[in-house]
Design a protein around this motif. Structure first.
Motif, PDB file in Angstrom:
ATOM      1  N   CYS A 197       0.837  -1.204   0.000  1.00 35.94           N
ATOM      2  CA  CYS A 197       0.000   0.000   0.000  1.00 35.94           C
ATOM      3  C   CYS A 197       0.872   1.255   0.000  1.00 35.94           C
ATOM      4  N   GLU A 198       1.900   1.232   0.836  1.00 32.34           N
ATOM      5  CA  GLU A 198       2.778   2.395   0.885  1.00 32.34           C
ATOM      6  C   GLU A 198       3.471   2.599  -0.459  1.00 32.34           C
ATOM      7  N   MET A 199       3.883   1.496  -1.079  1.00 36.62           N
ATOM      8  CA  MET A 199       4.541   1.627  -2.379  1.00 36.62           C
ATOM      9  C   MET A 199       3.581   2.174  -3.428  1.00 36.62           C
ATOM     10  N   VAL A 200       2.315   1.710  -3.379  1.00 39.45           N
ATOM     11  CA  VAL A 200       1.340   2.196  -4.358  1.00 39.45           C
ATOM     12  C   VAL A 200       1.099   3.703  -4.158  1.00 39.45           C
ATOM     13  N   ALA A 201       1.031   4.125  -2.867  1.00 41.35           N
ATOM     14  CA  ALA A 201       0.854   5.559  -2.595  1.00 41.35           C
ATOM     15  C   ALA A 201       2.048   6.340  -3.130  1.00 41.35           C
ATOM     16  N   THR A 202       3.251   5.806  -2.904  1.00 37.02           N
ATOM     17  CA  THR A 202       4.458   6.484  -3.380  1.00 37.02           C
ATOM     18  C   THR A 202       4.491   6.518  -4.907  1.00 37.02           C
ATOM     19  N   ALA A 203       4.087   5.402  -5.513  1.00 36.25           N
ATOM     20  CA  ALA A 203       4.072   5.348  -6.981  1.00 36.25           C
ATOM     21  C   ALA A 203       3.057   6.344  -7.539  1.00 36.25           C
ATOM     22  N   SER A 204       1.894   6.485  -6.848  1.00 40.98           N
ATOM     23  CA  SER A 204       0.895   7.465  -7.297  1.00 40.98           C
ATOM     24  C   SER A 204       1.474   8.866  -7.215  1.00 40.98           C
ATOM     25  N   ASP A 205       2.196   9.098  -6.124  1.00 38.31           N
ATOM     26  CA  ASP A 205       2.844  10.390  -5.915  1.00 38.31           C
ATOM     27  C   ASP A 205       3.816  10.694  -7.056  1.00 38.31           C
ATOM     28  N   ALA A 206       4.631   9.701  -7.382  1.00 36.49           N
ATOM     29  CA  ALA A 206       5.605   9.881  -8.458  1.00 36.49           C
ATOM     30  C   ALA A 206       4.898  10.117  -9.784  1.00 36.49           C
ATOM     31  N   TYR A 207       3.813   9.398 -10.001  1.00 37.03           N
ATOM     32  CA  TYR A 207       3.059   9.566 -11.243  1.00 37.03           C
ATOM     33  C   TYR A 207       2.503  10.985 -11.344  1.00 37.03           C
ATOM     34  N   PRO A 239     -17.982   8.737 -18.695  1.00 37.75           N
ATOM     35  CA  PRO A 239     -16.909   8.261 -19.576  1.00 37.75           C
ATOM     36  C   PRO A 239     -15.888   9.347 -19.926  1.00 37.75           C
ATOM     37  N   ASP A 240     -16.315  10.608 -19.882  1.00 43.34           N
ATOM     38  CA  ASP A 240     -15.363  11.681 -20.204  1.00 43.34           C
ATOM     39  C   ASP A 240     -14.264  11.816 -19.163  1.00 43.34           C
ATOM     40  N   LEU A 241     -14.473  11.240 -17.994  1.00 37.92           N
ATOM     41  CA  LEU A 241     -13.480  11.371 -16.932  1.00 37.92           C
ATOM     42  C   LEU A 241     -12.452  10.241 -16.964  1.00 37.92           C
ATOM     43  N   ILE A 242     -12.583   9.317 -17.911  1.00 34.89           N
ATOM     44  CA  ILE A 242     -11.632   8.200 -17.967  1.00 34.89           C
ATOM     45  C   ILE A 242     -10.174   8.687 -18.077  1.00 34.89           C
ATOM     46  N   PRO A 243      -9.888   9.724 -18.866  1.00 33.02           N
ATOM     47  CA  PRO A 243      -8.492  10.192 -18.915  1.00 33.02           C
ATOM     48  C   PRO A 243      -7.984  10.745 -17.584  1.00 33.02           C
ATOM     49  N   HIS A 244      -8.884  10.972 -16.634  1.00 34.08           N
ATOM     50  CA  HIS A 244      -8.462  11.478 -15.326  1.00 34.08           C
ATOM     51  C   HIS A 244      -7.962  10.365 -14.414  1.00 34.08           C
ATOM     52  N   LEU A 245      -8.198   9.106 -14.781  1.00 35.99           N
ATOM     53  CA  LEU A 245      -7.850   8.010 -13.870  1.00 35.99           C
ATOM     54  C   LEU A 245      -6.337   7.790 -13.827  1.00 35.99           C
ATOM     55  N   VAL A 246      -5.824   7.664 -12.608  1.00 37.97           N
ATOM     56  CA  VAL A 246      -4.397   7.374 -12.433  1.00 37.97           C
ATOM     57  C   VAL A 246      -4.184   5.900 -12.772  1.00 37.97           C
ATOM     58  N   PRO A 247      -3.403   5.575 -13.802  1.00 37.64           N
ATOM     59  CA  PRO A 247      -3.314   4.176 -14.237  1.00 37.64           C
ATOM     60  C   PRO A 247      -2.421   3.336 -13.328  1.00 37.64           C
ATOM     61  N   ILE A 248      -2.780   3.316 -12.052  1.00 41.07           N
ATOM     62  CA  ILE A 248      -2.028   2.513 -11.094  1.00 41.07           C
ATOM     63  C   ILE A 248      -3.008   1.574 -10.411  1.00 41.07           C
ATOM     64  N   ASP A 249      -2.651   0.301 -10.387  1.00 39.93           N
ATOM     65  CA  ASP A 249      -3.546  -0.712  -9.833  1.00 39.93           C
ATOM     66  C   ASP A 249      -3.674  -0.570  -8.329  1.00 39.93           C
ATOM     67  N   PRO A 250      -4.800  -1.052  -7.768  1.00 37.34           N
ATOM     68  CA  PRO A 250      -4.926  -1.048  -6.311  1.00 37.34           C
ATOM     69  C   PRO A 250      -3.945  -2.053  -5.692  1.00 37.34           C
ATOM     70  N   PRO A 251      -3.608  -1.882  -4.402  1.00 36.33           N
ATOM     71  CA  PRO A 251      -2.607  -2.741  -3.745  1.00 36.33           C
ATOM     72  C   PRO A 251      -2.904  -4.233  -3.875  1.00 36.33           C
ATOM     73  N   CYS A 252      -4.193  -4.624  -3.857  1.00 36.47           N
ATOM     74  CA  CYS A 252      -4.475  -6.060  -3.906  1.00 36.47           C
ATOM     75  C   CYS A 252      -4.073  -6.673  -5.246  1.00 36.47           C
ATOM     76  N   GLU A 253      -4.003  -5.849  -6.289  1.00 37.89           N
ATOM     77  CA  GLU A 253      -3.535  -6.351  -7.577  1.00 37.89           C
ATOM     78  C   GLU A 253      -2.009  -6.334  -7.662  1.00 37.89           C
ATOM     79  N   VAL A 254      -1.405  -5.346  -7.005  1.00 37.37           N
ATOM     80  CA  VAL A 254       0.056  -5.222  -7.070  1.00 37.37           C
ATOM     81  C   VAL A 254       0.714  -6.292  -6.190  1.00 37.37           C
ATOM     82  N   ALA A 255       0.090  -6.592  -5.038  1.00 43.01           N
ATOM     83  CA  ALA A 255       0.727  -7.489  -4.066  1.00 43.01           C
ATOM     84  C   ALA A 255       1.132  -8.840  -4.658  1.00 43.01           C
TER      85      ALA A 255
END
Lengths: 562, 149
Positions: A115-125, A152-168
């Motif tokens: 989770c911490e890594m995902v938060a850090t990765a979001s930060d870097a992104y 659907p117009d907000l799709i480009p706003h999504l941060v393309p980083i998976d949630p922690p349960c997918e990254v783990a």
């Protein structure tokens, strides 16, 4: 889990047809018809609001089974951090992780560091991101599905980083395979989930890439076994350290604390999420760079598959964090190097899945809209849900689409009945109503249980006789008692104050005077004062207080006059 | 109206009703989605409607926002009772706002919001009587190519 089964399944044998679920569904995806709950899957966010609303257990989460566990040589549990707050402040994360060994798992891995890594990765992104602003977190799959469906117009706003349960699993699978000497595919990675949305995203991923998890169990189904295991296992102090910043991920303020990009807002609960998404779509975004949105009202703590109340669970976790003290943050250089390996990436495009009709013939669409509005104007607009659709607007839409009839609405049916046939001639009507009638003079409620209590005076007699009529509309029949032969016109009085109830109107069947009572909540109920006629009329703006629908009351004519 | 619309619906807006500000724009968006209009059309109209609605909430007493659907365009009329705009030319100039560059880049601070409506629509007209009210009429073409902006 069976292939592609939705994460929320219905048990029709338990559905009593109350339709409570239809009214809480944020996308109006549910209908209850003939005591069978049906879901328009393409609209379902898997938010689980319906599971909360169903008091009869007819809707439940569909999770993995022990047979799914058996398929793997090494079985790994990856618990949501919400689990750490479920057992009170004295149970440490390490104890909980060890308890999984007595539940058929070989081990449980802590994901707070992920989770911490995902938060850090979001930060870097976000640091390198060029917009559009604000960026929106993909942590809650229900929010992503809401965006696919309604924004659907907000799709480009999504941060393309998976949630922690997918990254783990990407972090642990290779490492554990080497450690245990098995193939990576022989390791089963099971998420222990607080909600149905995350479970669903395993079987039906948001993108085209398959989930890195092999299945999921709910916190609620493992709670009992874990509690027993915790009681029986001795405490030990050799806990692996957990990440405090990771734990904060699940706390009320989401992934925002500890992020360098502090220009962020955290939004929770469907109502607030739609409020904010509406504004982002209209180009008003409060100047925020990052929006962390959760469909549940208190983030993952209020997921419907948790046990401890969200307030106590958060307090417990606060206390657990306090006792752990501070842990050193993960080094950003390390996360940046992991970013190169793309383990955080949501590696696909989110595809719009609007629930509205595709762009097509505007004339046809406008005609449909006109038709829908015309139908809606004929409905009572009480949004009571008695028809099985969540509100009158939905029923109107269903009628236009040929999925329902206006007569599914009990109020519409009653009105139609009143218009088309006198009540004494029982017409086809599958719902019966009882009148809740009061004396217009002294306001005494004259409906007593299934009966309407009145006083009737036979002409020539001064003595009022108390009479009990059926309060069920259409059932008065010949029950007006008293002296004198059938066909005698009685004078009907209030049994309490004795005032005459005679109306200025006359019976449409026999022409005798009607007796008029007030319905609770508005409207009037008039009945024919001639013995044996049974004419009845209901008029005015009745409410469900004055006309009470009788559930499970058959319209069978054999019940006539009972 | 010089010709018949395929569909029309009116929505009342109340001044000072900040609590429900934006609700009409959201309802109209739902309607436009139901009509299966192109997303670009919905997006531009949503921005314009939101600005128009918030103008009413902030400055006027009350208004009616009417949506008219024609085969080739969607027209919106917002008729308000309010103070009116004394100098429309001033209000129409972009940048008559105290917002910073950064805020403006994110869709804020377009003054009364009129320039923002104009930017997002294909037809735009504003009439105002000081002390009586303001009438906004704008339209987005449903068949034309997306307008840059």
């Amino acid at each position: 889990m069976a292939e592609r089964e939705p994460a929320i399944i219905a048990d029709h044998s338990l559905c009593i047809g109350c339709s409570a679920c239809t009214r809480v569904c944020p996308t109006h995806a549910l209908r209850v018809r003939d005591k069978i709950v049906q879901s328009k899957q393409e609209r379902c966010l898997k938010c689980g609001a319906c599971i909360f609303a169903c008091k009869h257990g007819a809707l439940r989460a569909h999770t993995s089974t022990s047979a799914d566990l058996e398929r793997f040589k090494i079985r790994v549990a990856l618990p949501s951090l919400v689990l750490y707050g479920q057992f009170g402040e004295d149970v440490r994360p390490g104890q909980i992780l060890r308890a999984f060994r007595s539940l058929g798992f070989d081990l449980a891995c802590d994901i707070s560091w992920v989770c911490e890594m995902v938060a850090t990765a979001s930060d870097a992104y976000l640091t390198d991101c060029r917009g559009p602003w604000p960026q929106i977190s993909m942590t809650c799959p229900a929010v992503v599905r809401l965006i696919q469906l309604k924004y659907p117009d907000l799709i480009p706003h999504l941060v393309p980083i998976d949630p922690p349960c997918e990254v783990a699993p990407r972090v642990y699978r290779g490492r554990l395979a080497a450690e245990y000497g098995v193939k990576p595919s022989e390791i089963g990675m099971f998420y222990i989930s607080p909600c149905t949305a995350l479970v669903d995203a395993i079987e039906r991923p948001l993108g085209r890439r398959p989930s890195s998890l092999d299945g999921a169990f709910s916190i609620s189904e493992l709670y009992g076994p874990l509690l027993r295991a915790l009681r029986n296992s001795p405490d030990s102090d050799s806990d692996e350290p957990v990440s405090i910043r990771g734990l904060r991920w699940v706390m009320a303020s989401g992934e925002i604390p500890g992020m360098r990009n502090v220009n962020s807002i955290s939004v929770k609960g469907l109502q607030d999420v739609t409020y904010v998404l509406d504004r982002i779509e209209a180009g008003r975004c409060y100047g925020a760079d990052f929006v962390n949105a959760y469909i549940c009202s208190d983030g993952c703590f209020s997921g419907q598959l948790t046990i401890a109340g969200r307030y106590s669970a958060q307090r417990y976790l606060h206390e657990i964090m306090r006792r752990i003290g501070d842990s050193p943050p993960v080094r950003e250089e390390r996360v940046r190097s992991l970013l190169q390996t793309r383990i955080f990436d949501f590696d696909d495009a989110i595809i719009p899945q609007p629930d509205s009709p595709p762009a097509g013939d505007l004339r046809q669409a406008a005609a449909r809209q006109r038709q829908k509005r015309e139908l809606w104007s004929r409905l009572p607009k009480r949004d009571c849900g008695a028809c099985g659709a969540p509100d009158c607007d939905s029923l109107a839409g269903d009628v236009v689409d040929g999925e329902a009839e206006l007569t599914d609405c009990p109020f519409f049916r009653l009105e139609q009945l009143a218009r088309d046939a006198p009540f004494s001639k029982t017409a086809a009507c599958s719902t019966r109503f009882a009148v809740m009638a009061c004396c217009p003079h002294c306001s005494t409620m004259l409906t007593q249980g299934p009966h309407l209590e009145i006083a009737a005076v036979t002409p020539g007699s001064e003595r009022p006789v108390r009479a009990r009529l059926s309060a069920v509309v259409g059932e008065m029949g010949a029950k007006l008692s008293g002296e004198g032969p059938e066909g005698t016109t009685m004078q009907i009085r209030c049994p309490e104050c004795g005032a005459s109830l005679e109306s200025t109107e006359r019976c449409s069947l026999c022409g005798a005077p009607l007796a008029r009572l007030n319905l609770r909540g508005g409207g009037t109920y008039q009945l024919c004062s001639r013995r044996g006629c049974g004419g009845q009329t209901i008029s005015g703006p009745c409410t469900s207080e004055g006309l009470v629908a009788l559930a499970g009351y058959a319209s069978d004519s054999s019940q006539e006059g009972s | 109206m010089d010709r018949d619309s395929l569909y029309r619906e009116s929505f009342p807006i109340k001044g000072d009703d900040f609590e429900r500000g934006g609700e009409v724009a959201t309802r109209v968006k739902g309607l436009l989605q139901q009509l299966g209009l192109p997303r670009d059309v919905i997006r531009r109209l949503s921005i314009a409607n939101f600005e128009a609605e918030m103008n009413v909430v902030m400055y006027a007493r009350e208004a009616t926002l009417e949506v008219l659907v024609f085969p080739d365009l969607i027209r919106v009329q917002v008729v308000d009772r309010g103070p009116g705009i004394a100098d429309i030319d001033w209000a129409m100039q972009e940048g008559h706002s105290t917002a910073t560059e950064a805020m403006r880049a994110r869709g804020f601070g377009a003054g009364l919001g009129l320039p923002n409506i104009q930017r997002n629509t294909d037809e735009f007209e504003v009439k105002s009587d000081v002390g009586v009210g303001t009438t906004l009429r704008y339209a987005v073409h449903t068949t034309s190519r997306p307008k840059e902006g």
